[in-house]
Scaffold this motif. Structure first.
Motif, PDB file in Angstrom:
ATOM      1  N   THR A 156       0.836  -1.205   0.000  1.00  0.00           N
ATOM      2  CA  THR A 156       0.000   0.000   0.000  1.00  0.00           C
ATOM      3  C   THR A 156       0.873   1.258   0.000  1.00  0.00           C
ATOM      4  N   ARG A 157       1.966   1.221   0.781  1.00  0.00           N
ATOM      5  CA  ARG A 157       2.866   2.382   0.841  1.00  0.00           C
ATOM      6  C   ARG A 157       3.289   2.855  -0.549  1.00  0.00           C
ATOM      7  N   ASP A 158       3.504   1.917  -1.443  1.00  0.00           N
ATOM      8  CA  ASP A 158       3.980   2.263  -2.784  1.00  0.00           C
ATOM      9  C   ASP A 158       2.860   2.803  -3.666  1.00  0.00           C
ATOM     10  N   ASN A 159       1.644   2.736  -3.195  1.00  0.00           N
ATOM     11  CA  ASN A 159       0.503   3.128  -4.006  1.00  0.00           C
ATOM     12  C   ASN A 159      -0.269   4.318  -3.442  1.00  0.00           C
ATOM     13  N   VAL A 160       0.280   4.936  -2.395  1.00  0.00           N
ATOM     14  CA  VAL A 160      -0.345   6.134  -1.815  1.00  0.00           C
ATOM     15  C   VAL A 160       0.490   7.345  -2.219  1.00  0.00           C
ATOM     16  N   LEU A 161      -0.112   8.251  -2.952  1.00  0.00           N
ATOM     17  CA  LEU A 161       0.603   9.464  -3.355  1.00  0.00           C
ATOM     18  C   LEU A 161       0.441  10.580  -2.330  1.00  0.00           C
ATOM     19  N   VAL A 206      -4.954  10.057  -1.727  1.00  0.00           N
ATOM     20  CA  VAL A 206      -4.804  10.023  -3.183  1.00  0.00           C
ATOM     21  C   VAL A 206      -4.030   8.750  -3.510  1.00  0.00           C
ATOM     22  N   LEU A 207      -4.633   7.879  -4.315  1.00  0.00           N
ATOM     23  CA  LEU A 207      -4.000   6.602  -4.656  1.00  0.00           C
ATOM     24  C   LEU A 207      -3.524   6.611  -6.097  1.00  0.00           C
TER      25      LEU A 207
END
Lengths: 460, 460
Positions: A156-161, A206-207
């Motif tokens: 998830t960390r890599d996909n949260v802007l 924001v994802l």
């Protein structure tokens, strides 16, 4: 005005649940327990969360954030003296940018709703997991959820802007970045991702999205040793590159018990092999990708890396393969009472670690004890289910010690994706050193000096 | 014992540079200025860094960390009263795990040395940038370096699995995780990534590696509007998926001045188009990938999305295409004196933003002013070079105001990948709100209460 009446004035009548209505609500996804809390508060906006937190801060009232309640380490558990802050009325999908490939949501939106909303734009959200129908984006962010596509899309960390969070004192930290690159001072959002709701309450996010794949292919293969699994992983990486989406292993213990003995599946491959792997690709060109996949599997068979292989020829066959790997019900059915573990360690150390567990299982957990091993190998992640016999609290603790204690020596971790919550607090020092724990406590004390947000979780 | 003698006792004779020898060393990669500092200290290990920091902490001595000195915002600049801590004697490549796909290094290792070390294992490190020969892994981590492959592999943050850092008081925070999944409490390493050496000194790191691509293909294309660029980006994403490694745009201003007028290149495409894009894929299957790439470009031409296209047929042609895009020397030659900018904003807002700059350029920066625009479009990242005429400090500041002020309204950021350092401190409030800045100062005060580490950088 009474404290709860002050809160009611913020969130409205529909936003406050008190008295017997609290206990009428389940505290976990299996519905095995009821919520214990002074009240359940259901704000509708970041502003309302902030006002609620200001009141709680003034009153030194502890709070526990609640998403879809699908966490597996009791991070969402509240006590009679806490207030549960539920995000179930914050389910707005605010906007989708198909060019920038982002979606902006309130944190109470279920994961599956994000998948459905972006599909019509030819896009996907890279995080997917079994609990998709219930778990929320806020819960995913707070636990840095993993799942079945980490190899390709990350955690998830890599996909949260960007995200918005409310601190203990009600301060709103709005970092709703939509950009892939934004090096403007400290990346504050990282503090709220994976800290299990102990540093702030995530209210919006924001994802990042990706183009939807046009091709998918799935196979299940059998291997006769872990050595061959390592060879297969290297071959698949070199030949499939970023087409590779899932590389999920089941040791014979798992495949035999859940796939065959449970009677719940039509096993696509026979028993008798050391390991089974579900391998899946996702790409942009069905014809070329299928050919590449088939060719790679053929070569792996020819080279003796694989003992057997079956490619799914239909969606039904694909579903049947995944059903074995994802059969949580089957695990519950065959292994209750028992403990489920989620650990990670370097691939090259996995077999030694598992051999060590096998060698001590009966001595530690009883002659009739069961143990199965499976997991997301490509992500270093093993799931291990252990059922000590006879079952009791002492046996449970002995199983935990058996699984967790050897990990440090192998460079492993006591939690790959489930987090720490309450359940793993005792074991956290096995994976993090005293200087790290001290620094974490400093951060916690800086952002939540009165220890009001999800107290007792993670750091205890 | 004298303070510097105490330091000498830790790092040895070769580890301490004082007096005139300090000024003999360059302070930046262009060699335009000399180091100003009380001393340069060159520790050999995390332990030595820790002991140096303990001495500095006791003496309230400020320090500035130095990597390859290739930063573009003066984050590495020291003052006469500071001590520069250089990592040039910490260049050990400690280990490579080809199965787990990780490399463990000391932070002074140059980026290029990592690329070379992993190549023989059939692996790559996903971060690459022009300064690769000089810049260090520690500097890359401290600035969260981006580069030309962010679209495919992410920023440095996405490629760091673990790190070790030394806090202001000498505490060693060792979080040398090697695992893709490790949800054991707070992810402390995130605090040191991108904070430009203001929260701790990064001494070692574990980096994530990927299988080396077996296929590469490069093209340069011309488009007649930004609308068509958006269409092309969408088409390329849908058809190439994760094969897409670079999507680098040059507006006509850049292509005409640097590619053609400079006389430094043999332009592969004629002038007269609104935009030019360098597009590159990297995959696992040369034949199939090439076919897919050619087919996609052919369709884009047929659909009228592209006005023209040239595929590189040799390494020389590929290098010639990239030489235009990466021609820093040409930019210096054609545009000095001037200011280089590195901003990010949503793709859909880019053209409006650039049109706004064009409309005000002459009024703000003089009738003879030059401006070129290019960048990593797929990552939201624009580079803008502005040469006000006549040039002076006032004109420079006016150009900064012109570029930075409109960004917030477009959802943009004043720094995509270069960071804040000293140069952008004044403008930081345009991209981060007061609550964010307050939280950053709290974090800084918690970890560096005496403000000893890289003082005055980022937050000022």
């Amino acid at each position: 005005m009474d404290f709860l009446e002050q809160i009611r004035a913020v969130v409205g009548d529909g936003g406050l649940i008190t008295g017997e209505d609290v206990a009428a609500r389940p505290a976990d996804w299996l519905g095995r327990s009821c919520v214990e809390a002074k009240a359940i508060v259901r704000p509708r906006s970041t502003q309302e969360v902030s006002e609620v937190m200001k009141l709680c801060y003034a009153a030194k009232q502890t709070i526990v954030p609640a998403g879809g309640l699908t966490g597996l380490v009791h991070g969402q558990l509240s006590r009679p003296e806490d207030i549960q802050v539920s995000f179930e009325r914050m389910r707005a999908i605010e906007s989708i940018d198909p060019v920038g490939r982002t979606i902006t949501v309130q944190s109470g939106v279920p994961l599956q709703a994000v998948h459905e909303a972006v599909a019509e734009h030819g896009l996907i959200y890279g995080v997917d997991l079994g609990a998709r129908g219930s778990c929320t984006i806020g819960g995913n962010i707070s636990t840095n959820a993993g799942g079945n596509s980490v190899l390709r899309y990350g955690m998830t960390r890599d996909n949260v802007l960007g995200l918005e969070a409310v601190l203990a004192d009600g301060t709103i930290i709005s970092s709703m970045n939509t950009l892939l690159k934004n090096n403007t001072a400290y990346d504050l959002k990282q503090l709220f991702i994976g800290s299990e709701g102990t540093l702030g309450l995530v209210t919006r996010a924001v994802l990042r999205l990706h183009p939807a794949p046009a091709s998918e292919a799935t196979a299940i293969v059998a291997l006769d040793s872990f050595e061959q699994l390592k060879n297969f992983f290297a071959l698949a990486g070199a030949r499939l590159g970023s087409l590779l989406r899932s590389f999920e292993a089941m040791w014979d213990s798992y495949y035999n018990l859940i796939g065959i003995q449970s009677g719940r599946h039509q096993p696509p491959l026979p028993t008798g092999h050391a390991m089974y792997v579900v391998i899946e690709i996702a790409g942009t060109d069905p014809q070329r990708d299928d050919a590449l996949f088939t060719e790679m599997l053929g070569d792996a068979l020819k080279q003796g890396i694989l003992a057997d292989a079956v490619i799914a020829l239909s969606k039904a066959q694909r579903d049947a393969i995944w059903a074995i790997r994802e059969d949580v019900e089957g695990q519950i059915h065959m292994m209750t009472p028992g403990v489920t573990f989620d650990v990670s360690l370097p691939i090259k150390k996995m077999q030694d670690y598992i051999d060590g567990l096998k060698a001590t299982l009966r001595e530690t957990c009883g002659k009739e004890a069961l143990m199965v091993v499976f997991g997301h190998i490509g992500d270093n992640n093993l799931h291990i289910n252990v059922s000590p016999r006879p079952w009791n609290e002492h046996a449970k603790h002995a199983a935990e010690a058996m699984v967790y204690r050897p990990l440090a020596a192998f460079g492993g971790s006591i939690s790959a994706e489930h987090g720490i919550g309450i359940d793993k607090r005792e074991w956290l020092p096995l994976s993090r050193n005293p200087a790290e724990l001290t620094m974490m406590r400093q951060i916690k004390a800086t952002l939540d000096p009165l220890n009001l947000i999800n107290p007792g979780k993670v750091l205890g």
